[in-house]
Design a protein around this motif. Structure first.
Motif, PDB file in Angstrom:
ATOM      1  N   ILE A 123       0.862  -1.181   0.000  1.00  0.00           N
ATOM      2  CA  ILE A 123       0.000   0.000   0.000  1.00  0.00           C
ATOM      3  C   ILE A 123       0.904   1.238   0.000  1.00  0.00           C
ATOM      4  O   ILE A 123       2.099   1.146   0.255  1.00  0.00           O
ATOM      5  N   GLU A 176      -2.186   5.668   1.977  1.00  0.00           N
ATOM      6  CA  GLU A 176      -3.157   4.665   2.419  1.00  0.00           C
ATOM      7  C   GLU A 176      -2.902   4.263   3.872  1.00  0.00           C
ATOM      8  O   GLU A 176      -3.851   4.110   4.647  1.00  0.00           O
ATOM      9  N   LEU A 177      -1.657   4.105   4.238  1.00  0.00           N
ATOM     10  CA  LEU A 177      -1.334   3.768   5.628  1.00  0.00           C
ATOM     11  C   LEU A 177      -1.787   4.883   6.564  1.00  0.00           C
ATOM     12  O   LEU A 177      -2.390   4.622   7.615  1.00  0.00           O
ATOM     13  N   ARG A 224      -0.719  -4.870  10.035  1.00  0.00           N
ATOM     14  CA  ARG A 224      -0.707  -3.401  10.138  1.00  0.00           C
ATOM     15  C   ARG A 224      -1.683  -2.935  11.200  1.00  0.00           C
ATOM     16  O   ARG A 224      -1.365  -2.053  11.998  1.00  0.00           O
ATOM     17  N   ASN A 225      -2.866  -3.542  11.236  1.00  0.00           N
ATOM     18  CA  ASN A 225      -3.869  -3.162  12.229  1.00  0.00           C
ATOM     19  C   ASN A 225      -3.351  -3.362  13.647  1.00  0.00           C
ATOM     20  O   ASN A 225      -3.585  -2.522  14.518  1.00  0.00           O
ATOM     21  N   GLU A 265      -5.451   4.602   7.058  1.00  0.00           N
ATOM     22  CA  GLU A 265      -5.771   3.514   7.989  1.00  0.00           C
ATOM     23  C   GLU A 265      -5.562   3.973   9.432  1.00  0.00           C
ATOM     24  O   GLU A 265      -6.398   3.702  10.297  1.00  0.00           O
ATOM     25  N   PRO A 284       0.732  -7.531   5.599  1.00  0.00           N
ATOM     26  CA  PRO A 284      -0.718  -7.733   5.457  1.00  0.00           C
ATOM     27  C   PRO A 284      -1.512  -6.784   6.363  1.00  0.00           C
ATOM     28  O   PRO A 284      -1.018  -6.339   7.401  1.00  0.00           O
ATOM     29  N   GLU A 285      -2.737  -6.525   5.976  1.00  0.00           N
ATOM     30  CA  GLU A 285      -3.606  -5.596   6.709  1.00  0.00           C
ATOM     31  C   GLU A 285      -3.756  -5.992   8.179  1.00  0.00           C
ATOM     32  O   GLU A 285      -3.723  -5.135   9.058  1.00  0.00           O
ATOM     33  N   GLU A 286      -3.918  -7.270   8.448  1.00  0.00           N
ATOM     34  CA  GLU A 286      -4.106  -7.720   9.833  1.00  0.00           C
ATOM     35  C   GLU A 286      -2.906  -7.338  10.705  1.00  0.00           C
ATOM     36  O   GLU A 286      -3.075  -6.861  11.830  1.00  0.00           O
TER      37      GLU A 286
END
Length: 87
Positions: free
Chosen positions: A2, A6-7, A57-58, A10, A53-55
């Motif tokens: 990304i 975008e980061l 990063r979250n 988020e 991955p998004e998970e």
């Protein structure tokens, strides 16, 4: 992968969910950690997160944002980290 923008989006979406307002969000090369939170409310995230991955990063994002409310990893910090990431 990304983009940095975008980061940042988020991070700001999570900040809104958690109810915190970071003073500044930076994304730059970091060699020893994924992110940091200054006592003045500045969050810095590693550019390496752009490739994760998004998970994952979250997890990093929520962890750092919670430090705006709870500077240490106390019981409330750990409970809220779990609650936000289970949703």
């Amino acid at each position: 992968m990304i983009s940095k923008e975008e980061l940042k989006r988020e991070v700001l979406r999570w900040a809104n969910k958690i109810g915190v307002e970071p003073k500044e969000v930076q994304i730059r090369k970091m060699t020893k950690k994924w992110a940091s939170c200054s006592s003045k409310g500045r969050l810095t995230f590693s550019t390496d997160l752009l490739f994760k991955p998004e998970e994952f990063r979250n997890e990093v994002i929520v962890h750092e944002l919670l430090h705006l409310k709870y500077p240490t990893h106390n019981k409330m910090f750990k409970v809220l980290l779990k609650v936000y990431l289970e949703k």
